[in-house]
Design a protein around this motif. Structure first.
Motif, PDB file in Angstrom:
ATOM      1  N   CYS A  79       0.817  -1.218   0.000  1.00 44.11           N
ATOM      2  CA  CYS A  79       0.000   0.000   0.000  1.00 44.11           C
ATOM      3  C   CYS A  79       0.847   1.263   0.000  1.00 44.11           C
ATOM      4  N   HIS A  80       1.924   1.273   0.783  1.00 41.86           N
ATOM      5  CA  HIS A  80       2.753   2.474   0.900  1.00 41.86           C
ATOM      6  C   HIS A  80       3.856   2.533  -0.154  1.00 41.86           C
ATOM      7  N   ALA A  81       4.022   1.453  -0.917  1.00 43.80           N
ATOM      8  CA  ALA A  81       4.984   1.330  -2.012  1.00 43.80           C
ATOM      9  C   ALA A  81       6.325   0.783  -1.505  1.00 43.80           C
ATOM     10  N   PRO A  82       7.045   0.045  -2.356  1.00 45.82           N
ATOM     11  CA  PRO A  82       8.361  -0.469  -1.989  1.00 45.82           C
ATOM     12  C   PRO A  82       9.237   0.614  -1.365  1.00 45.82           C
ATOM     13  N   ALA A  83       9.893   0.251  -0.256  1.00 47.06           N
ATOM     14  CA  ALA A  83      10.513   1.269   0.602  1.00 47.06           C
ATOM     15  C   ALA A  83      12.008   1.423   0.398  1.00 47.06           C
TER      16      ALA A  83
END
Length: 455
Positions: free
Chosen positions: A146-150
């Motif tokens: 959801c928050h995108a690859p970090a």
């Protein structure tokens, strides 16, 4: 402050209506992505960045605390909430249960826990080359789903001088923007060009899909605190706007499928998942057809217009002339789908453009009490005029009425939580079982709610 909330449980990608109650809940805060271009932002699974794994967020000093930190800018319990309460954390595990195994057998899939068609929505299924050492597919729909690859934003977001804008520039997905959030959620809860729950999947036993952004955000569950610091970093929007943008985005995604010759058909037949399930799936003795769409007679199966009915009412309230054009296009679309003039794909593109325009209007639209009352009264009036003869429309209307009533209560526009909750409970009871839905019962509940809400 106690607020009215409609509580729904999302299980196995299907909506199950559970109950309505007075809850302690803050408004849903969101913020626009830079330039207001959230709809064109790559979704997390499309990012080329490295996925590092949820364990990197799980430290008690970061997001893994079991107790909220006093005076901290964030709760720091986000990982604990996700891992213990959020059903997204167990999405992968459902692929091993008996229901999933049965669906797979019918579709000729040997192992659903390894099949791309299943993993794309039941896990953060990024390419192997983008999976870090601590990545686990078993984490399901994880933080980075959801928050995108970090890979880029994780180290940068704890540095001195880090800002939300810098995090977005480093690859963080703009979940605070309701249009971006809706587009991401709908990519699994409806589908897009990359992944799509087809009629074949549903015929094999996959649960019926349903979605409403504000309600589903509330029961995810939310893992943020809308305080002054949050509002300084991220714009605060009200739940009615979040609901409205989600409905417009849902219609836009449906139109994208209708306009796509590959996705809108399955061999000789149209893609049947685009139509209302209960228009076909009900006993022959249950003669429920009503003349709801002009020039569309008996025997024509209507498109699933549950979100269209919501978007039409939203457009009518914020811009009556624009709303009239939207309503006309929607009628033309249903007529074209029934073989009564016009090209379905062409009309779908027109309606998609109108939904994009509606989203733009909603990005700057503030819902004052008269407008909220107008939306609520319009939703009820549509139901009393027979617009919710199909279950999906009644389901969406129930969630919508709960969202709008909740925000009106927050603003002091509805005084009696007890009376309104009683009316919401009656609406809930009328849509508690899709196979036993009766429009007459739902209309009676709408009349009662109109009385208790003083509309």
């Amino acid at each position: 402050m106690s607020t009215l909330r409609a509580r729904f449980l999302s299980a196995a990608a299907a909506l199950v209506v559970t109950s309505f109650a007075v809850l302690a809940a803050a408004q849903t805060p969101v913020s626009p992505s830079p330039g207001g271009k959230a709809a064109s932002t790559a979704l997390p699974y499309q990012s080329a960045d490295q996925t590092v794994g949820v364990v990197n967020c799980a430290s008690g000093l970061c997001h893994g605390s079991v107790h909220a930190y006093k005076d901290a800018n964030i709760l720091q319990t986000e990982y604990a909430t996700w891992s213990h309460v959020d059903k997204h954390a167990r999405a992968y595990l459902t692929l091993s249960n008996a229901q999933s195994q049965g669906i797979a057998r019918k579709l000729g899939i040997e192992d659903p826990s390894k099949a791309k068609v299943c993993l794309d929505c039941h896990a953060h299924n990024v390419p192997a080359t983008q999976r870090g050492e601590r990545f686990r597919l078993e984490d399901g729909v994880s933080c980075e789903a959801c928050h995108a690859p970090a890979g880029r934003w994780l180290p940068a977001h704890v540095e001195d001088g880090a800002t939300h804008e810098k995090n977005l520039a480093n690859g963080l997905y703009a979940l605070a923007d309701p249009a971006a959030r809706a587009r991401l959620c709908l990519s699994c809860h409806f589908g897009n060009a990359d992944r799509f729950v087809t009629h074949k999947l549903m015929a094999a036993g996959h649960p019926r899909m349903s979605f409403e952004l504000d309600t589903f955000t509330a029961v995810a569950p939310a893992h943020f605190r809308a305080d002054a610091d949050w509002e300084k970093r991220k714009r605060a929007w009200d739940g009615v706007q979040v609901w409205a943008i989600g409905q417009a985005m849902a219609v836009s995604e449906l139109m994208a499928v209708l306009a796509d010759p590959k996705r809108s058909h399955d061999g000789l037949f149209p893609e049947l998942v685009l139509f209302d399930c209960h228009a076909c799936h009900h006993p022959m003795s249950d003669k429920r057809w009503t003349p709801r769409v002009p020039a569309v007679g008996p025997g024509a199966v209507r498109l699933n217009d549950s979100s269209m009915l919501m978007a039409r009412q939203i457009a009518r309230v914020i811009d009556p002339a624009f709303g009239a054009r939207v309503a006309q296009t929607m009628n033309q679309l249903q007529q074209a789908a029934a073989g009564r003039g016009g090209g379905t794909a062409t009309i779908a593109r027109t309606l998609q453009a109108q939904m994009d325009e509606l989203i733009g209007k909603l990005q700057v639209q503030s819902f004052a009490e008269p407008q909220m009352r107008g939306v609520l009264a319009g939703l009820i009036e549509d139901g009393l005029n027979g617009q919710y003869s199909d279950y999906a429309g009644a389901e969406q209307a129930t969630m919508a009425i709960g969202t709008v009533a909740n925000f009106m209560f927050q603003r002091g526009a509805l005084k009696s939580a007890k009376d309104v909750n009683g009316g919401l409970a009656a609406l809930h009871a009328a849509v508690a079982d899709d196979e036993r839905y009766r429009p007459v019962q739902f209309q009676a509940a709408l009349r009662d709610f109109r009385g208790t809400a003083g509309l």
